[in-house]
Design a protein around this motif. Structure first.
Motif, mmCIF file in Angstrom:
data_model
loop_
_atom_site.group_PDB
_atom_site.id
_atom_site.type_symbol
_atom_site.label_atom_id
_atom_site.label_comp_id
_atom_site.label_asym_id
_atom_site.label_seq_id
_atom_site.Cartn_x
_atom_site.Cartn_y
_atom_site.Cartn_z
ATOM 1 N N CYS A 157 0.661 -1.203 0.061
ATOM 2 C CA CYS A 157 0.089 -0.080 0.091
ATOM 3 C C CYS A 157 0.894 1.218 -0.024
ATOM 4 O O CYS A 157 1.974 1.463 0.600
ATOM 5 C CB CYS A 157 -0.953 -0.010 1.332
ATOM 6 N N THR A 158 0.520 2.260 -0.998
ATOM 7 C CA THR A 158 1.062 3.581 -1.054
ATOM 8 C C THR A 158 0.285 4.424 -1.330
ATOM 9 O O THR A 158 -1.078 4.117 -1.550
ATOM 10 C CB THR A 158 2.194 3.537 -2.193
ATOM 11 N N SER A 170 11.430 -2.787 -4.178
ATOM 12 C CA SER A 170 11.991 -1.792 -5.043
ATOM 13 C C SER A 170 12.661 -0.598 -4.863
ATOM 14 O O SER A 170 13.231 0.374 -5.553
ATOM 15 C CB SER A 170 10.822 -1.588 -6.105
ATOM 16 N N GLY A 171 12.651 -0.326 -3.391
ATOM 17 C CA GLY A 171 13.172 0.830 -2.866
ATOM 18 C C GLY A 171 12.346 1.974 -2.623
ATOM 19 O O GLY A 171 12.670 3.034 -2.555
ATOM 20 N N CYS A 178 9.662 -2.248 5.704
ATOM 21 C CA CYS A 178 10.254 -2.747 4.222
ATOM 22 C C CYS A 178 12.056 -2.903 4.352
ATOM 23 O O CYS A 178 12.461 -4.011 3.791
ATOM 24 C CB CYS A 178 10.625 -1.551 3.255
ATOM 25 N N LYS A 179 12.625 -2.412 5.395
ATOM 26 C CA LYS A 179 13.756 -3.065 5.822
ATOM 27 C C LYS A 179 13.907 -4.303 6.354
ATOM 28 O O LYS A 179 14.794 -5.158 5.913
ATOM 29 C CB LYS A 179 14.519 -2.259 6.741
ATOM 30 N N VAL A 185 3.686 -4.330 8.889
ATOM 31 C CA VAL A 185 4.314 -3.017 9.256
ATOM 32 C C VAL A 185 4.193 -2.152 8.135
ATOM 33 O O VAL A 185 3.971 -0.953 8.676
ATOM 34 C CB VAL A 185 5.749 -3.414 9.891
ATOM 35 N N HIS A 186 5.007 -2.276 7.087
ATOM 36 C CA HIS A 186 4.958 -1.163 6.091
ATOM 37 C C HIS A 186 3.328 -0.662 5.886
ATOM 38 O O HIS A 186 3.360 0.737 5.793
ATOM 39 C CB HIS A 186 5.370 -1.649 4.838
ATOM 40 N N ASN A 187 2.359 -1.431 5.474
ATOM 41 C CA ASN A 187 1.263 -0.901 5.236
ATOM 42 C C ASN A 187 0.594 -0.068 6.494
ATOM 43 O O ASN A 187 -0.167 0.842 6.028
ATOM 44 C CB ASN A 187 0.316 -2.005 4.834
#
Length: 548
Positions: A157-158, A170-171, A178-179, A185-187
């Protein structure tokens, strides 16, 4: 005990502090994303939350109910039991996002029957890609259910949308999730960050700019914004009369912003121009107010006060010289390409044609080029007048300026009465300003009569600030009546007895009560004062006791 303190309004959007006394999260700024079971422990086991928004009344009444210590359930088909200070919940609102045509109707239905000082919760709805439009619609409380579902589906999700989980490598993002490769956790962090960004933009009174930028990635969001703009009478009630900073009109939808439409509406229904037989149509300038630009200084030297000056501009349409300081005329920025599209020309020419039909001039001179000239010609054809031309290109050229000056050789000077025009626009009143004197350095001007200051221009928003003596000259309107008490600071909603329906957030108002009068600025609209039981109604600038 739950308390909601609304501290900032930006259209339908709200920002403030949510306090859960005695709970694990004592104080949270909203809009916010929470593990809502920490606030409403029994909400997870509540039934009847999957009722469609489009369901008929009998079906809704059968299944929707409110449990103890839970938000008040709202539904378009239900009577609203919510009270001031409640948290209200609209289940299944994520389905409304995919139905832009009905979105505004449902939202308007719910807003009209709900107290203004409530906090709106959309369960299972918020994503980084839709938080902007949800907050723009007035929602302020969210949970992690929707992003956790996306994580389970393997979606990254962005704010720009949802992508396959491989995109995490993809960075694009460098958050802790992401790490470590933790999609969940990212979402969650992406949603937290987007809601925090929205909250910041609300605090800066710039949420509209963020929405115009964000919604481009989703056709439904663009449609929702456009449908909200179409409902001008509904959204205008909540929109402030002025915002801080620059109003960036960077898209075609900017012409439909409440501020732009309200400016045109007041221009055509309230504004009273000076007595003049000649009008000169002029191009706008990048520098605001226009009079401080080099081009307009040259225009004014050539005209020498012998005509009424009208500036043609996008997206506002028409700005008389007297209103060049009034928000948003002094505060907008627009991309300059030299090209005006067909929709832009139609909208602006309509405003100009209506103005020229209302206010007759013996002569209308077009000192324009390009799109502005085309607009003037379209308006002239519509209202059946003949334009005089002093140039067709390079309005600031020496030959054009000489021609403009020569065309006014036999004309008398027009009385320069900026104050009269501003008063008519802002307060809808028309009275004689004879005997009033101005001082100060433009645009910071002060007006006095009989050696008493009556008005000053607020350089932040271009509005007039009346003193008590100034209010005595305004016959009616923009009054807030309070009960029998002496204000010691700002006037709170419980003390308000009545308010002029024309009052909007940011308007200058006169507070009138048995024990005191006060001048100040409205912190909410008259409709919200009536529909709330808490919050600041008027930010008071000066108080005067009433002699008994």
């Amino acid at each position: 005990m739950i308390r909601i303190d609304i501290r900032k309004r930006d259209g339908l959007a709200r920002a403030g502090i949510f306090t859960c006394e005695g709970g694990s999260i004592p104080q949270v700024p909203f809009p916010a994303v929470l593990e809502t079971d920490t606030v409403f422990p029994s909400l997870a086991t509540r039934g009847g939350t999957n009722v469609p928004i489009s369901a008929p009344a009998e079906f809704v009444k059968t299944y929707i109910s409110r449990g103890p210590d839970q938000p008040v359930a709202l539904h378009p088909a239900l009577e609203n039991p919510a009270q001031s200070g409640d948290i209200v919940m609209v289940a299944n609102w994520h389905t409304a996002l995919s139905n832009p045509r009905r979105y505004v109707g449902w939202l308007k239905n719910l807003k009209e029957k709900t107290p203004a000082d409530t906090l709106w919760y959309a369960p299972g709805t918020a994503l980084p890609s839709n938080a902007h439009i949800l907050c723009y619609s007035g929602f302020g409380l969210f949970d992690y259910i929707a992003v956790d579902l996306k994580s389970a589906q393997g979606l990254f999700c962005t704010p720009e949308g949802e992508f396959p989980a491989e995109a995490q490598k993809s960075g694009i993002c460098s958050c802790e999730g992401c790490k470590t490769g933790d999609l969940k956790v990212h979402n969650r962090r992406a949603l937290d960050g987007e809601v925090a960004l929205v909250r910041y933009f609300i605090g800066q009174s710039k949420l509209r700019e963020l929405v115009e930028a964000r919604c481009r990635m989703n056709a439904n969001h663009v449609a929702i914004m456009r449908h909200l703009d179409t409902d001008y009478t509904g959204t205008e009630l909540y929109a402030p009369v002025a915002r801080s900073g620059v109003m960036r009109a960077n898209s075609g939808e900017s012409m439909q912003r409440v501020e732009v439409r309200r400016f045109a509406e007041r221009l055509l229904t309230r504004y009273r121009p000076p007595t003049a037989t000649v009008a000169v149509l002029l191009p706008c300038s990048a520098k605001k107010p226009y009079s401080l630009s080099q081009s307009h200084r040259r225009f004014q030297m050539a005209i020498a006060g012998r005509a009424h000056e009208l500036i043609i501009t996008s997206p506002l349409g028409l700005v008389p010289r007297e209103l060049e300081c009034v928000y948003p005329a002094m505060h907008y920025d627009v991309p300059v390409t030299g090209y005006w599209d067909a929709e832009e020309c139609r909208y602006i020419s309509d405003i100009l044609a209506r103005y020229l039909t209302l206010h007759k001039y013996d002569r209308v001179i077009a000192h324009l080029e390009g799109g502005a000239l085309r607009v003037a010609e379209m308006a002239a054809e519509t209202c059946g007048i003949t334009l005089e031309y002093t140039c067709r290109e390079h309005p600031t050229g020496e030959a054009a300026l000489a021609q403009l000056s020569h065309s006014l050789d036999c004309e008398r000077r027009v009385k320069d009465d900026r104050l009269h025009g501003m008063l008519s626009y802002q307060f809808g009143c028309d009275f004689d300003t004879k005997g009033m004197l101005s001082r100060g350095h433009f645009p910071e001007l002060f007006y006095s009569k009989n050696n008493q200051q009556v008005f000053s221009i607020d350089t932040g928003n271009g509005l007039l600030r009346p003193t008590f003596e100034g209010w005595a000259l305004i016959p009616q309107g923009y009054r807030v009546t309070i009960s029998d008490f002496l204000p010691e600071g700002d006037v709170l909603v419980p003390g308000v007895v009545e308010a002029d329906p024309a009052i909007r957030d940011g308007d200058e108002v006169l507070v009138v009560g048995p024990k005191a009068t006060a001048t100040g600025r409205a912190a909410m609209s008259a409709a919200e004062m009536k529909n709330s039981k808490r919050g600041v109604a008027v930010r008071v600038r000066k108080i005067k006791k009433v002699a008994v």
